[in-house]
Design a protein around this motif. Structure first.
Motif, PDB file in Angstrom:
ATOM      1  N   ILE A  17     -17.729  31.401   7.208  1.00 41.26           N
ATOM      2  CA  ILE A  17     -18.730  32.371   7.653  1.00 41.26           C
ATOM      3  C   ILE A  17     -18.637  32.495   9.168  1.00 41.26           C
ATOM      4  O   ILE A  17     -18.423  31.498   9.864  1.00 41.26           O
ATOM      5  N   ASP A  18     -18.771  33.717   9.690  1.00 41.95           N
ATOM      6  CA  ASP A  18     -18.729  33.943  11.139  1.00 41.95           C
ATOM      7  C   ASP A  18     -20.082  33.590  11.745  1.00 41.95           C
ATOM      8  O   ASP A  18     -21.122  34.077  11.286  1.00 41.95           O
ATOM      9  N   VAL A  19     -20.041  32.731  12.776  1.00 35.56           N
ATOM     10  CA  VAL A  19     -21.266  32.224  13.393  1.00 35.56           C
ATOM     11  C   VAL A  19     -21.166  32.329  14.916  1.00 35.56           C
ATOM     12  O   VAL A  19     -20.105  32.082  15.488  1.00 35.56           O
ATOM     13  N   THR A  20     -22.278  32.674  15.545  1.00 39.13           N
ATOM     14  CA  THR A  20     -22.382  32.639  17.004  1.00 39.13           C
ATOM     15  C   THR A  20     -23.562  31.758  17.379  1.00 39.13           C
ATOM     16  O   THR A  20     -24.668  31.960  16.884  1.00 39.13           O
ATOM     17  N   VAL A  21     -23.305  30.759  18.214  1.00 36.78           N
ATOM     18  CA  VAL A  21     -24.379  29.997  18.860  1.00 36.78           C
ATOM     19  C   VAL A  21     -24.503  30.620  20.239  1.00 36.78           C
ATOM     20  O   VAL A  21     -23.576  30.549  21.047  1.00 36.78           O
ATOM     21  N   LYS A  22     -25.629  31.289  20.492  1.00 36.25           N
ATOM     22  CA  LYS A  22     -25.777  32.086  21.703  1.00 36.25           C
ATOM     23  C   LYS A  22     -26.157  31.251  22.920  1.00 36.25           C
ATOM     24  O   LYS A  22     -26.711  30.153  22.790  1.00 36.25           O
ATOM     25  N   GLU A  23     -25.850  31.808  24.103  1.00 38.76           N
ATOM     26  CA  GLU A  23     -26.248  31.166  25.354  1.00 38.76           C
ATOM     27  C   GLU A  23     -27.758  31.003  25.365  1.00 38.76           C
ATOM     28  O   GLU A  23     -28.487  31.865  24.878  1.00 38.76           O
ATOM     29  N   GLY A  24     -28.216  29.896  25.916  1.00 36.14           N
ATOM     30  CA  GLY A  24     -29.637  29.556  25.877  1.00 36.14           C
ATOM     31  C   GLY A  24     -29.904  28.442  24.879  1.00 36.14           C
ATOM     32  O   GLY A  24     -30.962  27.821  24.901  1.00 36.14           O
ATOM     33  N   SER A  25     -28.919  28.162  24.012  1.00 34.62           N
ATOM     34  CA  SER A  25     -29.048  27.047  23.060  1.00 34.62           C
ATOM     35  C   SER A  25     -28.818  25.754  23.827  1.00 34.62           C
ATOM     36  O   SER A  25     -27.846  25.634  24.579  1.00 34.62           O
ATOM     37  N   ARG A  26     -29.700  24.770  23.634  1.00 31.68           N
ATOM     38  CA  ARG A  26     -29.597  23.545  24.438  1.00 31.68           C
ATOM     39  C   ARG A  26     -30.316  22.385  23.769  1.00 31.68           C
ATOM     40  O   ARG A  26     -31.188  22.588  22.919  1.00 31.68           O
ATOM     41  N   SER A  27     -29.939  21.194  24.196  1.00 31.11           N
ATOM     42  CA  SER A  27     -30.596  19.987  23.683  1.00 31.11           C
ATOM     43  C   SER A  27     -30.921  19.056  24.844  1.00 31.11           C
ATOM     44  O   SER A  27     -30.278  19.090  25.897  1.00 31.11           O
ATOM     45  N   LYS A  28     -31.943  18.239  24.599  1.00 30.81           N
ATOM     46  CA  LYS A  28     -32.331  17.205  25.566  1.00 30.81           C
ATOM     47  C   LYS A  28     -33.207  16.218  24.824  1.00 30.81           C
ATOM     48  O   LYS A  28     -34.204  16.615  24.210  1.00 30.81           O
ATOM     49  N   GLY A  29     -32.811  14.948  24.847  1.00 31.20           N
ATOM     50  CA  GLY A  29     -33.593  13.927  24.157  1.00 31.20           C
ATOM     51  C   GLY A  29     -33.666  14.194  22.669  1.00 31.20           C
ATOM     52  O   GLY A  29     -32.650  14.378  22.005  1.00 31.20           O
ATOM     53  N   ASP A  30     -34.886  14.269  22.136  1.00 24.84           N
ATOM     54  CA  ASP A  30     -35.089  14.474  20.700  1.00 24.84           C
ATOM     55  C   ASP A  30     -35.292  15.938  20.332  1.00 24.84           C
ATOM     56  O   ASP A  30     -35.743  16.235  19.229  1.00 24.84           O
ATOM     57  N   LYS A  31     -34.978  16.862  21.249  1.00 22.44           N
ATOM     58  CA  LYS A  31     -35.204  18.282  20.970  1.00 22.44           C
ATOM     59  C   LYS A  31     -33.915  19.077  21.049  1.00 22.44           C
ATOM     60  O   LYS A  31     -33.073  18.830  21.906  1.00 22.44           O
ATOM     61  N   PHE A  32     -33.786  20.039  20.139  1.00 24.69           N
ATOM     62  CA  PHE A  32     -32.660  20.964  20.138  1.00 24.69           C
ATOM     63  C   PHE A  32     -33.218  22.351  19.888  1.00 24.69           C
ATOM     64  O   PHE A  32     -33.998  22.564  18.955  1.00 24.69           O
ATOM     65  N   TYR A  33     -32.862  23.279  20.755  1.00 27.51           N
ATOM     66  CA  TYR A  33     -33.272  24.672  20.616  1.00 27.51           C
ATOM     67  C   TYR A  33     -32.010  25.497  20.467  1.00 27.51           C
ATOM     68  O   TYR A  33     -31.080  25.365  21.272  1.00 27.51           O
ATOM     69  N   ALA A  34     -31.932  26.317  19.429  1.00 25.39           N
ATOM     70  CA  ALA A  34     -30.701  27.070  19.189  1.00 25.39           C
ATOM     71  C   ALA A  34     -30.992  28.497  18.755  1.00 25.39           C
ATOM     72  O   ALA A  34     -31.907  28.753  17.971  1.00 25.39           O
ATOM     73  N   LEU A  35     -30.192  29.417  19.288  1.00 22.13           N
ATOM     74  CA  LEU A  35     -30.202  30.817  18.888  1.00 22.13           C
ATOM     75  C   LEU A  35     -28.893  31.045  18.141  1.00 22.13           C
ATOM     76  O   LEU A  35     -27.819  30.985  18.738  1.00 22.13           O
ATOM     77  N   ILE A  36     -28.993  31.273  16.833  1.00 15.14           N
ATOM     78  CA  ILE A  36     -27.800  31.324  15.983  1.00 15.14           C
ATOM     79  C   ILE A  36     -27.764  32.648  15.225  1.00 15.14           C
ATOM     80  O   ILE A  36     -28.782  33.107  14.710  1.00 15.14           O
ATOM     81  N   SER A  37     -26.588  33.249  15.162  1.00 15.61           N
ATOM     82  CA  SER A  37     -26.387  34.471  14.391  1.00 15.61           C
ATOM     83  C   SER A  37     -25.267  34.244  13.391  1.00 15.61           C
ATOM     84  O   SER A  37     -24.195  33.756  13.758  1.00 15.61           O
ATOM     85  N   LEU A  38     -25.524  34.546  12.117  1.00 14.13           N
ATOM     86  CA  LEU A  38     -24.517  34.411  11.069  1.00 14.13           C
ATOM     87  C   LEU A  38     -24.272  35.780  10.451  1.00 14.13           C
ATOM     88  O   LEU A  38     -25.219  36.515  10.167  1.00 14.13           O
TER      89      LEU A  38
END
Length: 201
Positions: A113-134
């Motif tokens: 499947i074609d996937v994009t993890v967009k800029e602005g996706s980031r992690s730190k410690g116990d948190k992960f924030y992701a902008l994903i398009s499939l």
């Protein structure tokens, strides 16, 4: 002598495997999936594993599903991850990911499947924030927002609501979306992008 070298090699492989296991982290959080303009909130887990090559990561959406349709484990490899001065690791990639442990749709998609993890996706410690398009054939682009971009001490700022912002969504402390505030602590997502905790007595 040959046995000693074999034992040393096996020990190094074991240590390498253990080290790789220590560089793996699974994040569990809310995910908002938008299909054909309709957002749906659910729970999801994503595993990030640091690869041997510096700055490269494997990102796996564990048992990803939407509209009650199981896609499976969606795995992206060689994802670029750059550390910044504030302690965040920032991710971005566009690639054809592999699908494993899926249902019939896995076979229909050929395990890819074609996937994009967009800029602005980031992690730190116990948190992960992701902008994903499939890109799902027959459906179109499926947009997913995992986690919350507010990296405060607990990821949610306590306090009053900005009078200029409107409430976009209300959640219970357990992450369940509700139509109106319930008694106790409520998590409000605002139109200005902030998330606040509010006590309703």
């Amino acid at each position: 002598m040959k046995k000693i070298f074999t034992l040393i090699a096996m020990a190094m492989i074991t240590i390498g495997a253990m080290a790789q296991g220590n560089n793996e982290k699974t994040y569990e959080d809310n995910i908002v999936i938008t299909v054909m303009g309709q957002p749906v909130t659910d729970r999801a887990s994503i595993t990030i594993t640091e690869q041997a090559e510096e700055g490269k990561y494997t990102i796996k959406l564990n048992q990803f599903s939407f509209m009650e349709m199981l896609i499976g484990d969606v795995t992206m490899t060689d994802v670029q991850g750059d550390d910044d001065s504030e302690g965040f690791t920032n991710y971005a990639t566009t690639q054809t990911a592999t699908i494993t442990n899926g249902a019939d749709i896995q076979e229909m998609l050929g395990g890819k499947i074609d996937v994009t993890v967009k800029e602005g996706s980031r992690s730190k410690g116990d948190k992960f924030y992701a902008l994903i398009s499939l890109t799902v054939p027959g459906v179109g682009d499926v947009e997913a927002v995992f986690g919350d971009n507010n990296f405060g001490t607990d990821g949610i700022s306590a306090g009053t609501i900005d009078q200029n912002a409107k409430v976009a969504a209300v959640y219970t402390l357990g992450g369940q979306r509700v139509n109106s505030m319930v008694r106790g602590i409520n998590i409000l997502k605002l139109t200005n992008g902030k998330t606040v905790k509010v006590m309703n007595k």
